[in-house]
Scaffold this motif. Structure first.
Motif, short mmCIF file in Angstrom:
data_model
loop_
_atom_site.label_atom_id
_atom_site.label_comp_id
_atom_site.label_asym_id
_atom_site.label_seq_id
_atom_site.Cartn_x
_atom_site.Cartn_y
_atom_site.Cartn_z
N VAL A 232 0.86 -1.19 0.00
CA VAL A 232 0.00 0.00 0.00
C VAL A 232 0.89 1.24 0.00
CG1 VAL A 232 -1.77 1.28 1.24
CG2 VAL A 232 -1.80 -1.22 1.27
N GLU A 233 0.67 2.15 -0.95
CA GLU A 233 1.40 3.41 -0.98
C GLU A 233 0.75 4.40 0.00
OE1 GLU A 233 3.32 4.35 -5.16
OE2 GLU A 233 1.17 4.02 -5.36
N VAL A 234 1.58 5.04 0.83
CA VAL A 234 1.07 6.02 1.78
C VAL A 234 1.93 7.27 1.73
CG1 VAL A 234 0.01 4.34 3.34
CG2 VAL A 234 2.41 4.96 3.66
N GLU A 235 1.34 8.39 2.14
CA GLU A 235 2.05 9.67 2.12
C GLU A 235 1.61 10.50 3.32
OE1 GLU A 235 0.98 12.04 -1.26
OE2 GLU A 235 -1.17 11.67 -1.00
N ALA A 236 2.27 11.64 3.51
CA ALA A 236 1.96 12.51 4.63
C ALA A 236 0.47 12.83 4.68
CB ALA A 236 2.77 13.80 4.52
N GLY A 237 -0.14 12.66 5.84
CA GLY A 237 -1.56 12.90 6.03
C GLY A 237 -2.41 11.65 6.01
N ASP A 238 -1.84 10.52 5.60
CA ASP A 238 -2.58 9.25 5.58
C ASP A 238 -2.55 8.60 6.97
OD1 ASP A 238 -2.89 9.69 2.88
OD2 ASP A 238 -1.53 8.08 2.25
#
Length: 273
Positions: A232-238
């Motif tokens: 799963v790709e995640v980024e700032a705010g997830d």
């Protein structure tokens, strides 16, 4: 040292031209709530709070994660609460990501800013006020404290990330580390909220599988997380919500460092039903 960043830009509403596809996932083992779905229309209002709205990221669910709730709170200037917590069993952690506020804890006032951490023991008298000129945004983690016969309750903690070095994990050359606000050897506490930092290219190199539940809010950067059988790709705010024993690993591909606020339940026997 890299400049400290804390993601805080929630709200708004996507345009009518927005595609309906997205990264939100809810499975029997984990959930991913990406920042793009944390819009204005999914906020909650809370009793005895003024000038405040909350994004509820987790809540106890039978058969899923059961120990904690986590909110992102946005309090406007002049807002706050003299009666913030309705449950006397609830202990709390506050972590500020934007702005400033005052927390009065057992009659003592504390001025908080981005990066401030507060642990509030169950049953404490506390109140909160945004006496600044801009909104304050903070995380609020709540858990029913598990008392232990013969063990004294844990004391309050008011501190800041600047006062806690990143402690490198063994054999990682400092590329994977943890900022710990609570002494991990102090069994009076039954939960920890830490910050995990991975430098570009760093990995969690095995599938962690353990009894602790997790809430992971990405403060900075991006990465690929392995959750159960999925990448799963995640980024700032997830936000990621992991039930007990969900296999998990991570690859921080860069270009900057990857940091997240991590909740876990600790230091208690498993309840027998």
């Amino acid at each position: 040292m890299d400049k400290t960043e804390y993601f805080s830009k929630l709200g708004g509403l996507p345009p009518q031209t927005q595609l309906l596809s997205g990264r939100a996932v809810f499975t029997t083992a984990y959930a991913v709530i990406p920042r793009g779905v944390m819009s204005d229309i999914v906020t909650s209002l809370l009793p005895h709070w003024t000038g405040t709205r909350a994004w509820v990221l987790s809540r106890p669910l039978s058969g899923f994660s059961e120990t904690f709730s986590q909110y992102v709170m946005e309090v406007q200037p002049g807002g706050g609460s003299d009666r913030p917590e309705p449950d006397k069993r609830a202990e709390a952690v506050l972590f500020v990501v934007e702005g400033g506020m005052t927390v009065e804890l057992e009659g003592v006032s504390h001025t908080l800013r981005a990066g401030s951490f507060v642990y509030i023991p169950a049953g404490s008298a506390w109140r909160l006020k945004n006496d600044g000129s801009a909104a304050v945004i903070f995380h609020w983690v709540r858990k029913a404290f598990q008392e232990v016969d013969g063990l004294e309750p844990p004391p309050a903690i008011v501190t800041h990330e600047d006062d806690h070095p990143i402690r490198a994990m063994p054999d990682t050359d400092g590329r994977w580390g943890t900022t710990r606000f609570i002494d991990p050897a102090d069994v009076r506490y039954d939960m920890h909220v830490n910050i995990v930092t991975l430098e570009p290219g760093a990995v969690i190199p095995f599938m962690e599988t353990h009894v602790m539940e997790h809430g992971l809010y990405v403060l900075e950067g991006k990465a690929v997380y392995r959750l159960n059988q999925d990448w799963v790709e995640v980024e700032a705010g997830d936000f990621m919500w992991l039930r007990a024993f969900c296999p998990q690993a991570c690859y921080a591909g860069g270009p900057g460092r990857f940091r997240y606020l991590l909740y876990k339940d600790v230091n208690r026997h498993v309840k027998l039903w």
